[in-house]
Write an enzyme that holds these catalytic residues in place. Structure first.
Site, PDB file in Angstrom:
ATOM      1  N   THR A 201       4.501 -17.383  12.834  1.00 14.45           N
ATOM      2  CA  THR A 201       5.178 -18.606  12.377  1.00 14.45           C
ATOM      3  C   THR A 201       5.851 -19.339  13.532  1.00 14.45           C
ATOM      4  O   THR A 201       5.995 -20.564  13.474  1.00 14.45           O
ATOM      5  CB  THR A 201       6.212 -18.311  11.271  1.00 14.45           C
ATOM      6  OG1 THR A 201       7.276 -17.513  11.787  1.00 14.45           O
ATOM      7  CG2 THR A 201       5.569 -17.607  10.094  1.00 14.45           C
ATOM      8  N   TYR A 236      17.166 -26.205  14.551  1.00 13.13           N
ATOM      9  CA  TYR A 236      16.157 -25.712  15.481  1.00 13.13           C
ATOM     10  C   TYR A 236      16.165 -26.484  16.793  1.00 13.13           C
ATOM     11  O   TYR A 236      15.948 -25.903  17.870  1.00 13.13           O
ATOM     12  CB  TYR A 236      14.768 -25.757  14.840  1.00 13.13           C
ATOM     13  CG  TYR A 236      14.476 -24.550  14.006  1.00 13.13           C
ATOM     14  CD1 TYR A 236      14.276 -23.311  14.606  1.00 13.13           C
ATOM     15  CD2 TYR A 236      14.416 -24.622  12.620  1.00 13.13           C
ATOM     16  CE1 TYR A 236      14.022 -22.181  13.842  1.00 13.13           C
ATOM     17  CE2 TYR A 236      14.157 -23.495  11.851  1.00 13.13           C
ATOM     18  CZ  TYR A 236      13.969 -22.277  12.469  1.00 13.13           C
ATOM     19  OH  TYR A 236      13.723 -21.158  11.713  1.00 13.13           O
ATOM     20  N   VAL A 247       7.128 -23.474  11.027  1.00 11.78           N
ATOM     21  CA  VAL A 247       6.597 -23.450   9.668  1.00 11.78           C
ATOM     22  C   VAL A 247       6.551 -21.993   9.224  1.00 11.78           C
ATOM     23  O   VAL A 247       5.575 -21.279   9.461  1.00 11.78           O
ATOM     24  CB  VAL A 247       5.205 -24.101   9.605  1.00 11.78           C
ATOM     25  CG1 VAL A 247       4.666 -24.062   8.179  1.00 11.78           C
ATOM     26  CG2 VAL A 247       5.278 -25.542  10.107  1.00 11.78           C
ATOM     27  N   HIS A 248       7.623 -21.533   8.580  1.00 10.00           N
ATOM     28  CA  HIS A 248       7.728 -20.137   8.180  1.00 10.00           C
ATOM     29  C   HIS A 248       7.055 -19.908   6.824  1.00 10.00           C
ATOM     30  O   HIS A 248       5.950 -19.369   6.732  1.00 10.00           O
ATOM     31  CB  HIS A 248       9.194 -19.709   8.119  1.00 10.00           C
ATOM     32  CG  HIS A 248       9.870 -19.678   9.452  1.00 10.00           C
ATOM     33  ND1 HIS A 248       9.411 -18.915  10.494  1.00 10.00           N
ATOM     34  CD2 HIS A 248      10.983 -20.310   9.909  1.00 10.00           C
ATOM     35  CE1 HIS A 248      10.216 -19.072  11.542  1.00 10.00           C
ATOM     36  NE2 HIS A 248      11.163 -19.914  11.205  1.00 10.00           N
ATOM     37  N   ASP A 249       7.717 -20.297   5.750  1.00  3.17           N
ATOM     38  CA  ASP A 249       7.258 -19.930   4.406  1.00  3.17           C
ATOM     39  C   ASP A 249       5.918 -20.547   4.050  1.00  3.17           C
ATOM     40  O   ASP A 249       5.085 -19.914   3.382  1.00  3.17           O
ATOM     41  CB  ASP A 249       8.318 -20.312   3.371  1.00  3.17           C
ATOM     42  CG  ASP A 249       9.598 -19.509   3.535  1.00  3.17           C
ATOM     43  OD1 ASP A 249       9.594 -18.526   4.303  1.00  3.17           O
ATOM     44  OD2 ASP A 249      10.604 -19.870   2.904  1.00  3.17           O
TER      45      ASP A 249
END
Length: 328
Positions: A201, A236, A247-249
């Site tokens: 990610t 961030y 873009v994690h989730d």
């Protein structure tokens, strides 16, 4: 007639700015049939995450039922929510534009997960993007569901690929650190788990220009993502010196839609549950030999180690933006 969705998904979430984006991604993409939303402690307290899920579902006409989940980890006190990342309200300090009226299902999330998996044996993918408490409670209540789940995809962990460490301690990623005992139970259960962790990610950067495109061309959902992302991007930008956010989730959602975006390494996975490395995730790769130990007899799970970031971002953006040219 459009094809039937390929994936029946339960979304276990702690909204959360990036959780909200992932939920809209699931709702919008035609490959996904969203069976339900279960909430958990994490980016905010359980009252707030459940309120946010109800609000998002009501605002964006997401018909899937919502079940309220665990308010604290299995065996430790809950850490304070990361308001510096997601805002005091979990939605970038934007706040809901109305009080949601839709009520959650009366069953607790773990029971709702059990009942839904048993109603669709072999068909359900659990996508979990917060602490894994609800999944662990479901396993403890009904261990046999592990044999009935199609797949478990989590956003969580940091496995040291290319030197990647944690984001809340040098060793631990936030979702695993939020309930490491639950994570260890989930990783060692006999269902197929794929971890989409910081190793990949942190390679997927959504820029401010991308958010601006969503605002201008992505309709109400795009404008909403621009709005809630301002606090998140500021965090961030200050901490990582990047123009945008990771873009994690939504990367976990992208894995469900198109696993070819990722390279996956296989082997048993454990989460450290105590001590200075609490929340660290470790994998014993299947292609390595080690002396006998606590890894023996555990299921081989998947850990994402590379990602095609450009294709992943294209998948996300094209889900919300019509790329066909407007006739002149």
């Amino acid at each position: 007639m459009p094809p039937a969705p390929a994936h029946k998904v339960i979304f276990d979430t702690d909204p959360g700015v990036d959780d909200a984006m992932a939920l809209l991604f699931l709702h919008r993409h035609p490959a996904i049939e969203l069976l339900g939303i279960t909430t958990v402690h994490g980016n905010a307290d359980i009252d707030t995450t459940t309120r946010n899920a109800r609000y998002l579902a009501e605002r964006f006409a997401i018909e899937a039922p919502i079940a309220r989940g665990a308010r604290e980890p299995l065996a430790m006190a809950k850490s304070p929510p990361p308001a510096m990342v997601h805002g005091d309200d979990g939605l970038g300090n934007v706040g809901p534009s109305f009080a949601p009226s839709r009520e959650p299902d009366p069953r607790p999330a773990y029971r709702w997960i059990i009942d839904t998996v048993r109603a669709h044996p072999g068909e359900v993918t659990l996508v979990a993007v917060g602490p894994l408490t609800n999944l662990a409670l479901a396993l403890k209540e009904d261990p046999a569901i592990a044999e009935l789940v199609k797949a478990v995809v989590i956003m969580g962990g940091a496995f040291g690929v290319d030197g990647q460490g944690g984001n809340v301690t040098p060793a631990a990623e936030a979702n695993i650190h939020g309930d490491p005992l639950a994570a260890d139970l989930v990783f060692t259960a006999p269902w197929p788990v794929t971890a989409v962790g910081l190793d990949v990610t942190h390679k997927v950067l959504m820029s401010n220009a991308d958010f601006a495109r969503l605002r201008e061309r992505g309709g109400e959902a795009g404008a909403f993502m621009w709005q809630i992302s301002r606090h998140y991007v500021d965090f961030y930008s200050a901490r990582e010196a990047i123009d945008g956010c990771y873009v994690h989730d939504s990367s976990a959602v992208a894995y469900v839609i198109d696993p070819s975006l990722f390279e996956v390494r296989h082997g048993p996975v454990r989460a450290v549950t105590t001590g200075i490395a609490m929340g660290q995730t470790l994998q014993r790769p299947d292609d390595r030999d080690f002396p006998p130990g606590d890894w023996d007899g555990l299921p081989s799970q998947g850990v994402c180690v590379t990602v095609d970031a450009e294709r992943l971002l294209t998948l996300f953006m094209e889900t919300f933006i019509d790329t066909e040219e407007t006739p002149s």
